[in-house]
Design a protein around this motif. Sequence first.
Motif: not given
Length: 61
Positions: A27, A31, A35
């Motif tokens: 995860k 993420w 980004e």
Amino acid sequence: MKFFEPVSMPTTQESLTVYLSPEVKAKLAEWAKQEQRSMSFLAAKLITEAIETWEKNAAKS
């Protein structure tokens, strides 16, 4: 024939080893990808923000 030499960038940052479950690591990787950042950058940012929140809450006590 080498086209480039790896460059070692000097840093004043400290390092820290963290052990995560495979699920949490996956995860965090997703993420960081969204980004367009490294997992290391994102983890450092999250830890810094958590410490700032902790300090604010501690000052209220």
